[in-house]
Design a protein around this motif. Structure first.
Motif, PDB file in Angstrom:
ATOM      1  N   GLY A  70       0.160   2.550  -0.948  1.00 23.11           N
ATOM      2  CA  GLY A  70      -0.897   2.169  -0.020  1.00 23.11           C
ATOM      3  C   GLY A  70      -1.052   0.664   0.060  1.00 23.11           C
ATOM      4  N   VAL A  71      -1.037   0.009  -1.092  1.00 18.95           N
ATOM      5  CA  VAL A  71      -1.110  -1.452  -1.114  1.00 18.95           C
ATOM      6  C   VAL A  71       0.116  -2.044  -0.424  1.00 18.95           C
ATOM      7  CG1 VAL A  71      -1.100  -3.480  -2.610  1.00 18.95           C
ATOM      8  CG2 VAL A  71      -2.569  -1.530  -3.160  1.00 18.95           C
ATOM      9  N   GLY A  72       1.285  -1.430  -0.656  1.00 16.36           N
ATOM     10  CA  GLY A  72       2.495  -1.888   0.010  1.00 16.36           C
ATOM     11  C   GLY A  72       2.393  -1.789   1.509  1.00 16.36           C
ATOM     12  N   PHE A  73       1.764  -0.713   2.004  1.00 15.11           N
ATOM     13  CA  PHE A  73       1.590  -0.575   3.452  1.00 15.11           C
ATOM     14  C   PHE A  73       0.652  -1.649   3.984  1.00 15.11           C
ATOM     15  CE2 PHE A  73      -0.883   0.994   7.048  1.00 15.11           C
ATOM     16  CZ  PHE A  73       0.131   1.203   7.961  1.00 15.11           C
ATOM     17  N   GLN A  74      -0.439  -1.896   3.276  1.00 12.61           N
ATOM     18  CA  GLN A  74      -1.367  -2.935   3.738  1.00 12.61           C
ATOM     19  C   GLN A  74      -0.678  -4.290   3.782  1.00 12.61           C
ATOM     20  OE1 GLN A  74      -2.834  -5.681   2.021  1.00 12.61           O
ATOM     21  NE2 GLN A  74      -4.182  -6.213   3.744  1.00 12.61           N
ATOM     22  N   ALA A 156      10.127   0.210  13.322  1.00  9.70           N
ATOM     23  CA  ALA A 156      11.255   0.086  12.388  1.00  9.70           C
ATOM     24  C   ALA A 156      11.051  -1.103  11.455  1.00  9.70           C
ATOM     25  CB  ALA A 156      12.560  -0.055  13.168  1.00  9.70           C
ATOM     26  N   ASN A 157      10.547  -2.206  12.002  1.00  9.42           N
ATOM     27  CA  ASN A 157      10.265  -3.369  11.160  1.00  9.42           C
ATOM     28  C   ASN A 157       9.143  -3.081  10.173  1.00  9.42           C
ATOM     29  OD1 ASN A 157      12.194  -4.756  12.615  1.00  9.42           O
ATOM     30  ND2 ASN A 157      10.726  -5.858  13.894  1.00  9.42           N
ATOM     31  N   LEU A 158       8.148  -2.314  10.614  1.00 12.15           N
ATOM     32  CA  LEU A 158       7.052  -1.946   9.726  1.00 12.15           C
ATOM     33  C   LEU A 158       7.564  -1.066   8.589  1.00 12.15           C
ATOM     34  CD1 LEU A 158       4.064  -1.891   8.976  1.00 12.15           C
ATOM     35  CD2 LEU A 158       3.747  -0.033  10.624  1.00 12.15           C
ATOM     36  N   LEU A 159       8.454  -0.147   8.890  1.00 15.33           N
ATOM     37  CA  LEU A 159       9.022   0.716   7.857  1.00 15.33           C
ATOM     38  C   LEU A 159       9.822  -0.115   6.857  1.00 15.33           C
ATOM     39  CD1 LEU A 159       9.723   3.436   6.611  1.00 15.33           C
ATOM     40  CD2 LEU A 159      11.515   3.704   8.348  1.00 15.33           C
ATOM     41  N   GLU A 160      10.648  -1.012   7.360  1.00 12.55           N
ATOM     42  CA  GLU A 160      11.399  -1.900   6.478  1.00 12.55           C
ATOM     43  C   GLU A 160      10.452  -2.681   5.564  1.00 12.55           C
ATOM     44  OE1 GLU A 160      13.717  -4.602   8.742  1.00 12.55           O
ATOM     45  OE2 GLU A 160      15.075  -3.084   9.554  1.00 12.55           O
ATOM     46  N   SER A 161       9.415  -3.227   6.157  1.00 15.01           N
ATOM     47  CA  SER A 161       8.477  -4.048   5.403  1.00 15.01           C
ATOM     48  C   SER A 161       7.729  -3.222   4.370  1.00 15.01           C
ATOM     49  CB  SER A 161       7.500  -4.721   6.375  1.00 15.01           C
ATOM     50  OG  SER A 161       6.665  -5.640   5.711  1.00 15.01           O
ATOM     51  N   TRP A 162       7.364  -1.990   4.740  1.00 14.59           N
ATOM     52  CA  TRP A 162       6.670  -1.121   3.785  1.00 14.59           C
ATOM     53  C   TRP A 162       7.533  -0.870   2.553  1.00 14.59           C
ATOM     54  CZ3 TRP A 162       6.862   4.755   3.535  1.00 14.59           C
ATOM     55  CH2 TRP A 162       5.949   5.237   2.581  1.00 14.59           C
ATOM     56  N   LYS A 164      10.023  -2.704   1.420  1.00 15.23           N
ATOM     57  CA  LYS A 164      10.208  -3.947   0.666  1.00 15.23           C
ATOM     58  C   LYS A 164       8.965  -4.280  -0.152  1.00 15.23           C
ATOM     59  CE  LYS A 164      13.472  -5.955   3.983  1.00 15.23           C
ATOM     60  NZ  LYS A 164      13.661  -6.988   5.043  1.00 15.23           N
ATOM     61  N   HIS A 165       7.779  -4.177   0.465  1.00 14.22           N
ATOM     62  CA  HIS A 165       6.560  -4.508  -0.266  1.00 14.22           C
ATOM     63  C   HIS A 165       6.282  -3.487  -1.369  1.00 14.22           C
ATOM     64  CE1 HIS A 165       4.941  -8.017   1.806  1.00 14.22           C
ATOM     65  NE2 HIS A 165       5.449  -7.527   2.922  1.00 14.22           N
ATOM     66  N   THR A 166       6.640  -2.236  -1.129  1.00 14.82           N
ATOM     67  CA  THR A 166       6.480  -1.222  -2.175  1.00 14.82           C
ATOM     68  C   THR A 166       7.405  -1.519  -3.347  1.00 14.82           C
ATOM     69  OG1 THR A 166       5.763   0.480  -0.605  1.00 14.82           O
ATOM     70  CG2 THR A 166       6.712   1.235  -2.678  1.00 14.82           C
ATOM     71  N   LEU A 167       8.630  -1.950  -3.066  1.00 15.00           N
ATOM     72  CA  LEU A 167       9.552  -2.315  -4.140  1.00 15.00           C
ATOM     73  C   LEU A 167       9.002  -3.477  -4.954  1.00 15.00           C
ATOM     74  CD1 LEU A 167      12.242  -2.124  -5.626  1.00 15.00           C
ATOM     75  CD2 LEU A 167      13.264  -3.537  -3.826  1.00 15.00           C
ATOM     76  N   VAL A 168       8.445  -4.476  -4.284  1.00 21.50           N
ATOM     77  CA  VAL A 168       7.823  -5.589  -4.998  1.00 21.50           C
ATOM     78  C   VAL A 168       6.685  -5.080  -5.884  1.00 21.50           C
ATOM     79  CG1 VAL A 168       6.446  -7.692  -4.722  1.00 21.50           C
ATOM     80  CG2 VAL A 168       8.472  -7.323  -3.300  1.00 21.50           C
ATOM     81  N   GLY A 169       5.891  -4.149  -5.346  1.00 24.82           N
ATOM     82  CA  GLY A 169       4.796  -3.587  -6.121  1.00 24.82           C
ATOM     83  C   GLY A 169       5.270  -2.818  -7.338  1.00 24.82           C
ATOM     84  N   ILE A 170       6.352  -2.071  -7.189  1.00 27.92           N
ATOM     85  CA  ILE A 170       6.902  -1.316  -8.318  1.00 27.92           C
ATOM     86  C   ILE A 170       7.376  -2.263  -9.410  1.00 27.92           C
ATOM     87  CG2 ILE A 170       8.821   0.169  -9.029  1.00 27.92           C
ATOM     88  CD1 ILE A 170       8.558   1.574  -6.321  1.00 27.92           C
ATOM     89  N   ASN A 171       8.082  -3.312  -9.010  1.00 28.29           N
ATOM     90  CA  ASN A 171       8.559  -4.274 -10.006  1.00 28.29           C
ATOM     91  C   ASN A 171       7.382  -4.928 -10.727  1.00 28.29           C
ATOM     92  OD1 ASN A 171      11.246  -3.777  -9.380  1.00 28.29           O
ATOM     93  ND2 ASN A 171      11.333  -5.394  -7.843  1.00 28.29           N
ATOM     94  N   GLY A 172       6.316  -5.250  -9.992  1.00 29.09           N
ATOM     95  CA  GLY A 172       5.142  -5.825 -10.627  1.00 29.09           C
ATOM     96  C   GLY A 172       4.463  -4.852 -11.568  1.00 29.09           C
ATOM     97  N   GLY A 177       2.202  -4.140 -15.829  1.00 24.94           N
ATOM     98  CA  GLY A 177       1.272  -3.062 -16.088  1.00 24.94           C
ATOM     99  C   GLY A 177       0.378  -2.785 -14.881  1.00 24.94           C
ATOM    100  N   PRO A 178      -0.584  -1.887 -15.037  1.00 26.07           N
ATOM    101  CA  PRO A 178      -1.377  -1.459 -13.889  1.00 26.07           C
ATOM    102  C   PRO A 178      -2.524  -2.382 -13.497  1.00 26.07           C
ATOM    103  CG  PRO A 178      -2.023  -0.229 -15.842  1.00 26.07           C
ATOM    104  CD  PRO A 178      -0.861  -1.089 -16.242  1.00 26.07           C
ATOM    105  N   ALA A 179      -2.885  -3.338 -14.327  1.00 28.44           N
ATOM    106  CA  ALA A 179      -4.091  -4.139 -14.051  1.00 28.44           C
ATOM    107  C   ALA A 179      -4.026  -4.881 -12.716  1.00 28.44           C
ATOM    108  CB  ALA A 179      -4.353  -5.108 -15.195  1.00 28.44           C
ATOM    109  N   PRO A 180      -2.931  -5.591 -12.376  1.00 28.59           N
ATOM    110  CA  PRO A 180      -2.903  -6.270 -11.074  1.00 28.59           C
ATOM    111  C   PRO A 180      -2.983  -5.296  -9.902  1.00 28.59           C
ATOM    112  CG  PRO A 180      -1.245  -7.194 -12.546  1.00 28.59           C
ATOM    113  CD  PRO A 180      -1.762  -5.950 -13.206  1.00 28.59           C
ATOM    114  N   LEU A 181      -2.350  -4.121 -10.048  1.00 28.74           N
ATOM    115  CA  LEU A 181      -2.428  -3.111  -8.994  1.00 28.74           C
ATOM    116  C   LEU A 181      -3.856  -2.633  -8.827  1.00 28.74           C
ATOM    117  CD1 LEU A 181      -1.203  -1.155  -6.930  1.00 28.74           C
ATOM    118  CD2 LEU A 181      -0.652   0.383  -8.842  1.00 28.74           C
ATOM    119  N   HIS A 182      -4.559  -2.394  -9.927  1.00 27.93           N
ATOM    120  CA  HIS A 182      -5.971  -1.986  -9.852  1.00 27.93           C
ATOM    121  C   HIS A 182      -6.782  -3.013  -9.073  1.00 27.93           C
ATOM    122  CE1 HIS A 182      -6.895   1.458 -12.695  1.00 27.93           C
ATOM    123  NE2 HIS A 182      -5.574   1.350 -12.765  1.00 27.93           N
TER     124      HIS A 182
END
Length: 234
Positions: A70-74, A156-162, A164-172, A177-182
């Motif tokens: 969800g954060v990745g989509f935003q 299509a660009n939105l899907l690509e971006s989602w 990519k941002h989700t991958l960045v979120g997973i790596n973080g 840990g979960p604190a920055p995601l929270h």
């Protein structure tokens, strides 16, 4: 339309017709596909996609991937849409744009046992591009992406971006840990402090616990509703 391009370790699978990306992703995962599969359908009126994950933590912890997506989509839409477009996230996966409901995130897993490590976990995105009705006044609490000043956003660009941002979120999430995601999710959360009904409980939505479980306070006590309860089939 040019096919979306995904980061390394992600692969795309386009579907058409009556095939639903979420169900297709679940079927592919059950057959043993690799994590990182992105099943998608870009239609005239909607964008649908589903990501396949293979978390190596118990399901109760792995469910953080749903709010992470969800954060990745935003973040993805924020990079493409006009700055005045506001995105907020409901606890159960609903997406709100400029205050109105605009699609949702959904999740499924190979198990509903919170203590078990799932073989796979799917997060799906359903995003209406155009309203179903020519008279949006009939459904003032529902909207579509292009009705909110985002007509120039290429799906299509939105899907690509989602992705990519989700991958960045997973790596973080893995590194920090979960604190920055929270912290980031709370900034986008819809409805905290309001009275809502959930699981036949009516009370004040206080926030979330460390595993993104909902804290719901009624007249007698504070209830904890685990995020695993939003899993389809759970």
């Amino acid at each position: 339309m040019t096919a979306p391009k995904f980061p390394p370790l992600f692969s795309g699978l386009a579907v058409e017709g009556q095939i639903e990306p979420f169900e297709k992703a679940c079927a592919e995962a059950a057959r043993g596909c690799d994590a990182g599969l992105v099943v998608y359908k870009i239609g005239a009126n909607a964008l649908q996609a589903a990501l396949v994950f293979a978390p190596d933590v118990p399901l109760a912890d792995a469910m953080a991937i749903l709010p992470l997506c969800g954060v990745g989509f935003q973040n993805a839409l924020g990079a493409l849409a006009p700055p005045e477009v506001a995105v907020h996230l409901e606890w159960g996966g609903g997406v709100r744009i400029n205050g109105a409901t605009c699609g949702r995130l959904r999740a499924a897993a190979s198990t509903d046992d919170p203590t078990a490590e799932p073989d796979w976990l799917i997060v799906g995105l359903e995003l209406p591009l155009w309203p179903d009705s020519d008279d949006p006044g009939n459904t003032p609490d529902q909207t579509a992406l292009y009705a909110e000043g985002c007509a120039d956003v290429n799906p299509a660009n939105l899907l690509e971006s989602w992705v990519k941002h989700t991958l960045v979120g997973i790596n973080g999430w893995l590194d920090d840990g979960p604190a920055p995601l929270h912290q980031e999710w709370r900034r986008l959360a819809h409805g905290i402090g309001e009275n809502i009904a959930m699981n036949n409980i009516v009370g004040t939505y206080l926030g979330i616990d460390e595993r993104f479980g909902m804290l719901l306070r009624d007249a007698k006590t504070t209830h904890l509703i685990p995020l695993t309860q939003v899993l389809e089939g759970a």
